[in-house]
Scaffold this motif. Sequence first.
Motif, PDB file in Angstrom:
ATOM      1  N   UNK A   8      74.626 -39.641 -48.624  1.00  0.00           N
ATOM      2  CA  UNK A   8      74.084 -39.533 -49.826  1.00  0.00           C
ATOM      3  C   UNK A   8      73.806 -40.920 -50.408  1.00  0.00           C
ATOM      4  N   UNK A   9      75.092 -41.738 -50.420  1.00  0.00           N
ATOM      5  CA  UNK A   9      75.119 -43.043 -51.163  1.00  0.00           C
ATOM      6  C   UNK A   9      75.059 -42.523 -52.520  1.00  0.00           C
ATOM      7  N   UNK A  10      75.589 -41.526 -53.042  1.00  0.00           N
ATOM      8  CA  UNK A  10      75.616 -40.940 -54.374  1.00  0.00           C
ATOM      9  C   UNK A  10      74.016 -41.000 -55.181  1.00  0.00           C
ATOM     10  N   UNK A  11      73.270 -40.790 -54.275  1.00  0.00           N
ATOM     11  CA  UNK A  11      71.841 -40.529 -55.007  1.00  0.00           C
ATOM     12  C   UNK A  11      71.261 -39.309 -54.061  1.00  0.00           C
ATOM     13  N   UNK A  12      70.314 -38.434 -54.725  1.00  0.00           N
ATOM     14  CA  UNK A  12      69.628 -37.618 -54.341  1.00  0.00           C
ATOM     15  C   UNK A  12      68.524 -37.838 -53.046  1.00  0.00           C
ATOM     16  N   UNK A  13      68.383 -37.102 -52.185  1.00  0.00           N
ATOM     17  CA  UNK A  13      67.469 -37.597 -51.028  1.00  0.00           C
ATOM     18  C   UNK A  13      66.661 -36.228 -50.843  1.00  0.00           C
ATOM     19  N   UNK A  14      65.287 -36.680 -50.146  1.00  0.00           N
ATOM     20  CA  UNK A  14      64.263 -35.812 -49.830  1.00  0.00           C
ATOM     21  C   UNK A  14      64.475 -35.359 -48.390  1.00  0.00           C
ATOM     22  N   UNK A  15      64.511 -34.339 -47.973  1.00  0.00           N
ATOM     23  CA  UNK A  15      64.352 -34.069 -46.510  1.00  0.00           C
ATOM     24  C   UNK A  15      63.116 -33.367 -46.299  1.00  0.00           C
ATOM     25  N   UNK A  16      62.383 -34.011 -45.548  1.00  0.00           N
ATOM     26  CA  UNK A  16      61.162 -33.608 -45.210  1.00  0.00           C
ATOM     27  C   UNK A  16      60.664 -33.045 -43.730  1.00  0.00           C
ATOM     28  N   UNK A  17      60.154 -32.031 -43.800  1.00  0.00           N
ATOM     29  CA  UNK A  17      59.852 -31.285 -42.342  1.00  0.00           C
ATOM     30  C   UNK A  17      58.096 -31.334 -42.198  1.00  0.00           C
ATOM     31  N   UNK A  18      57.522 -31.962 -41.553  1.00  0.00           N
ATOM     32  CA  UNK A  18      55.963 -31.689 -41.097  1.00  0.00           C
ATOM     33  C   UNK A  18      56.054 -31.071 -40.034  1.00  0.00           C
ATOM     34  N   UNK A  19      55.584 -29.799 -40.075  1.00  0.00           N
ATOM     35  CA  UNK A  19      55.188 -29.099 -39.054  1.00  0.00           C
ATOM     36  C   UNK A  19      53.903 -28.883 -38.406  1.00  0.00           C
ATOM     37  N   UNK A  20      53.371 -28.025 -37.819  1.00  0.00           N
ATOM     38  CA  UNK A  20      51.953 -27.959 -37.088  1.00  0.00           C
ATOM     39  C   UNK A  20      51.146 -27.382 -38.358  1.00  0.00           C
ATOM     40  N   UNK A  21      51.652 -26.400 -39.275  1.00  0.00           N
ATOM     41  CA  UNK A  21      50.711 -25.835 -40.193  1.00  0.00           C
ATOM     42  C   UNK A  21      51.546 -25.801 -41.757  1.00  0.00           C
ATOM     43  N   UNK A  46      62.405 -36.390 -57.952  1.00  0.00           N
ATOM     44  CA  UNK A  46      62.781 -37.319 -58.413  1.00  0.00           C
ATOM     45  C   UNK A  46      63.262 -38.507 -57.425  1.00  0.00           C
ATOM     46  N   UNK A  47      63.812 -37.752 -56.353  1.00  0.00           N
ATOM     47  CA  UNK A  47      64.436 -38.632 -55.100  1.00  0.00           C
ATOM     48  C   UNK A  47      63.479 -39.681 -54.829  1.00  0.00           C
ATOM     49  N   UNK A  48      63.947 -40.718 -54.337  1.00  0.00           N
ATOM     50  CA  UNK A  48      63.144 -41.804 -53.662  1.00  0.00           C
ATOM     51  C   UNK A  48      63.528 -41.991 -52.320  1.00  0.00           C
ATOM     52  N   UNK A  49      64.678 -41.630 -51.805  1.00  0.00           N
ATOM     53  CA  UNK A  49      65.032 -41.959 -50.492  1.00  0.00           C
ATOM     54  C   UNK A  49      64.583 -40.473 -49.629  1.00  0.00           C
ATOM     55  N   UNK A  50      64.244 -40.767 -48.412  1.00  0.00           N
ATOM     56  CA  UNK A  50      63.711 -39.716 -47.710  1.00  0.00           C
ATOM     57  C   UNK A  50      63.958 -39.594 -46.222  1.00  0.00           C
ATOM     58  N   UNK A  51      64.566 -38.547 -45.737  1.00  0.00           N
ATOM     59  CA  UNK A  51      64.917 -38.166 -44.349  1.00  0.00           C
ATOM     60  C   UNK A  51      63.804 -37.443 -43.898  1.00  0.00           C
ATOM     61  N   UNK A  52      63.049 -37.483 -42.733  1.00  0.00           N
ATOM     62  CA  UNK A  52      61.976 -36.816 -42.088  1.00  0.00           C
ATOM     63  C   UNK A  52      62.530 -36.355 -40.711  1.00  0.00           C
ATOM     64  N   UNK A  53      61.863 -35.186 -40.335  1.00  0.00           N
ATOM     65  CA  UNK A  53      62.300 -34.849 -38.926  1.00  0.00           C
ATOM     66  C   UNK A  53      60.947 -35.084 -38.062  1.00  0.00           C
ATOM     67  N   UNK A  54      61.307 -35.098 -36.923  1.00  0.00           N
ATOM     68  CA  UNK A  54      60.459 -35.089 -35.809  1.00  0.00           C
ATOM     69  C   UNK A  54      60.392 -34.066 -35.035  1.00  0.00           C
ATOM     70  N   UNK A  55      59.001 -33.488 -34.676  1.00  0.00           N
ATOM     71  CA  UNK A  55      59.185 -32.325 -33.901  1.00  0.00           C
ATOM     72  C   UNK A  55      59.248 -32.772 -32.296  1.00  0.00           C
ATOM     73  N   UNK A  56      59.944 -31.739 -31.602  1.00  0.00           N
ATOM     74  CA  UNK A  56      60.257 -32.126 -30.153  1.00  0.00           C
ATOM     75  C   UNK A  56      59.230 -32.478 -29.501  1.00  0.00           C
ATOM     76  N   UNK A  57      57.645 -32.096 -29.667  1.00  0.00           N
ATOM     77  CA  UNK A  57      56.795 -32.502 -28.666  1.00  0.00           C
ATOM     78  C   UNK A  57      56.238 -33.710 -29.173  1.00  0.00           C
ATOM     79  N   UNK A  58      56.920 -34.597 -30.176  1.00  0.00           N
ATOM     80  CA  UNK A  58      56.286 -35.732 -30.692  1.00  0.00           C
ATOM     81  C   UNK A  58      57.484 -36.815 -30.125  1.00  0.00           C
ATOM     82  N   UNK A  59      58.437 -36.466 -29.388  1.00  0.00           N
ATOM     83  CA  UNK A  59      59.549 -37.189 -28.870  1.00  0.00           C
ATOM     84  C   UNK A  59      59.868 -37.275 -27.494  1.00  0.00           C
ATOM     85  N   UNK A  60      60.581 -38.342 -27.049  1.00  0.00           N
ATOM     86  CA  UNK A  60      60.560 -38.076 -25.501  1.00  0.00           C
ATOM     87  C   UNK A  60      61.837 -39.050 -25.502  1.00  0.00           C
TER      88      UNK A  60
END
Length: 138
Positions: A7-20, A81-95
């Motif tokens: 976290x580096x002592x800061x809030x963070x956003x976790x973003x999951x972009x799914x199909x729908x 309010x957080x500016x730091x972001x962690x995002x997921x990748x769907x399995x079908x978008x990775x190899x």
Amino acid sequence: MSLTNFFQNKAALGIDIGSTSIKIAEVSPGASGPHLDNYALFENLAHLERSNAVFQSKTVKIYEEEIASYLKIIYKRAGFKAKRVFASLPAFSSFSTSIEIPMMSEKEVRQTLNFKAKQYIPLPMDSVALDWVKVGER
């Protein structure tokens, strides 16, 4: 990695972009572990009427402009309010694959893997994110 480093002592956003849907959680470090500060869920129900009305599909296509506009709206309306972001990748978008190469320097490994990746990835190399991890030696 400790949670403090994560976290580096800061809030963070976790973003999951799914199909729908798009899910966002705002998490900050707490005294006894991570603390959920805020969350939002945006569901696109248009796919119930039209099967092609999705944010992303197994064709690896992500509708960047549409998703970016939704993310801006969600961020503002949810009051994140957080500016730091962690995002997921769907399995079908990775190899991933294992590639055996002889012992060499890290610089040579990077060059070799960039060359070898072209044999496995059916997309222009400037449109992919390529990363590697050494998993062992023989």
